[in-house]
Design an enzyme around this catalytic site. Sequence first.
Site, PDB file in Angstrom:
ATOM      1  N   LYS A   1       0.842  -1.205   0.000  1.00 10.90           N
ATOM      2  CA  LYS A   1       0.000   0.000   0.000  1.00 10.90           C
ATOM      3  C   LYS A   1       0.876   1.253   0.000  1.00 10.90           C
ATOM      4  O   LYS A   1       1.906   1.306   0.685  1.00 10.90           O
ATOM      5  CB  LYS A   1      -0.905  -0.037   1.233  1.00 10.90           C
ATOM      6  CG  LYS A   1      -1.923   1.087   1.339  1.00 10.90           C
ATOM      7  CD  LYS A   1      -2.795   0.849   2.574  1.00 10.90           C
ATOM      8  CE  LYS A   1      -3.716   2.008   2.842  1.00 10.90           C
ATOM      9  NZ  LYS A   1      -4.544   1.778   4.064  1.00 10.90           N
TER      10      LYS A   1
ATOM     11  N   SER B   1      -9.298   2.645   3.706  1.00 14.59           N
ATOM     12  CA  SER B   1      -8.393   3.289   2.767  1.00 14.59           C
ATOM     13  C   SER B   1      -7.606   2.318   1.903  1.00 14.59           C
ATOM     14  O   SER B   1      -6.996   2.731   0.913  1.00 14.59           O
ATOM     15  CB  SER B   1      -7.417   4.181   3.541  1.00 14.59           C
ATOM     16  OG  SER B   1      -6.569   3.429   4.385  1.00 14.59           O
TER      17      SER B   1
ATOM     18  N   SER C   1      -9.565   0.589   7.967  1.00 18.98           N
ATOM     19  CA  SER C   1      -9.055   0.600   6.593  1.00 18.98           C
ATOM     20  C   SER C   1      -8.598  -0.743   6.044  1.00 18.98           C
ATOM     21  O   SER C   1      -8.288  -0.842   4.862  1.00 18.98           O
ATOM     22  CB  SER C   1      -7.904   1.608   6.474  1.00 18.98           C
ATOM     23  OG  SER C   1      -8.404   2.909   6.653  1.00 18.98           O
TER      24      SER C   1
END
Length: 479
Positions: free
Chosen positions: A91, A166, A190
Amino acid sequence: MTTSEEQSEERDGSRTRVHAFRDDALGDHDAVGLARAIRRGEVGAAEAARDAGARVRAVEPRLNAVQVRLDLPALGSAPDGAFAGVPTFVKDNTDYRGLPTGHGSAAFTPRAARRHAPFVRQFLSTGVTVLGKTRLPEFGFSPSTEFEGAEPVRNPWHTDHSAGGSSGGSAALVAAGAVPIAHANDGGGSIRIPAAACGLVGLKPSRGRVVANAQGRRLPVDLVADGVVSRSVRDSAAFLAAAERHWRNPKLPPVGLVEGPSDRRLRIGLLVDSPNGVRADADTRAAVTETAERLERLGHTVEPVELPLDPRFTDDFLTYWGMLSFLLGVSGRTLGADFDRSRMDGLSRGLRETYVRKWKRTPGVVRRLRRTREAYAAGFRGLDVILSPVLAHTTPPIGHLDPAVPYTTLIERILAYVAFTPVDNVVGTPSMSVPAASATADGLPIGVMFSGRPGAERTLLELAFELEADRPFRRLQDS
């Protein structure tokens, strides 16, 4: 199943599904299955990376999930790792040496990281092959991976809808079959939110279960835990066991490798509406209730529970969230010399401006948030697990949580959506999203959440294994 020659898009009325499952080295394997095939010599790590790259190219024009690709896949340097040769992504809020870390923001020009973040070293110890980095909303603040002036990350089950946030880019790629597992992290939901939106397994570990990032250690309440999103319970279990072999926190009980359900029957608390008074929508309530009935049929005891949180919890969490945006605005030049906080998106600016009006409350906010663990422990008396929704309503369409929406409206929408997940970040307890058996009328997944006591990841994984064995999770390629 689609082949390499067929389109990865399938239309059913107004619904568009996108996936890359095909007859290649990856096949239908999860990460454990693919690693086993590589160890047996049935496929090669380079072949798996090549075919994963082809899958990414097939779905990326529709999903917009990738931030940056490596020119050459970084083949794993841990040949004995649990996931040796398994292709994956990191990520883009976590440093990977040689790649820029952009945090989803247009407020600065990211520079290449000089070294791996501590968690990346732990992730690499599992033997994965890194293909690049995935997109996230600016600084991970939003529960939907959408942007001002850029294409959103789309949900492969229905591309008119959000992939969550997220860790939306990671979840979209895993759900679409581009890679079997990907890095995610969770500061308010997230990992669990995009897992729920995309029909995946998403385990947020206990605070301190994996190596902490430097930023979190400096904050009065460290909200963020790193982990993965996966398509199977065994992948999430295997990741945690492999991560523990790299580094284990002696203050937490070891998890070890969880390989299936336990014979132990549990007392499970049922929480359908959130502690802050937000009612779950009809589809979500039905999914959680149906899961509770399945668990009772399997021999567990399920009973209603309440979490006696301070009535100010939501406002306190929002203030703390705003503090994080404020600190980023102040310290942004450490990310890039050209950092300009005026270019932060509408959500980040709104959070920061709200905090500026409330900053004098910070000591009380921190004190009350730290005391949340007492209310959480009180709600857990006599229980082993709490079952709840992940989110208060089903996955919204693209645009509903766009950061360009006026802040007052946007924050109302976020609080009406993200009403269950933040408690476990504040308390530091493990929490896990698993796909429910039911779906929305247009086929979107719904997630249900198991939350446990500090260090109780094994219990959550065993229970998730039992649900998965009782009724295998829906697969995008079969829908």
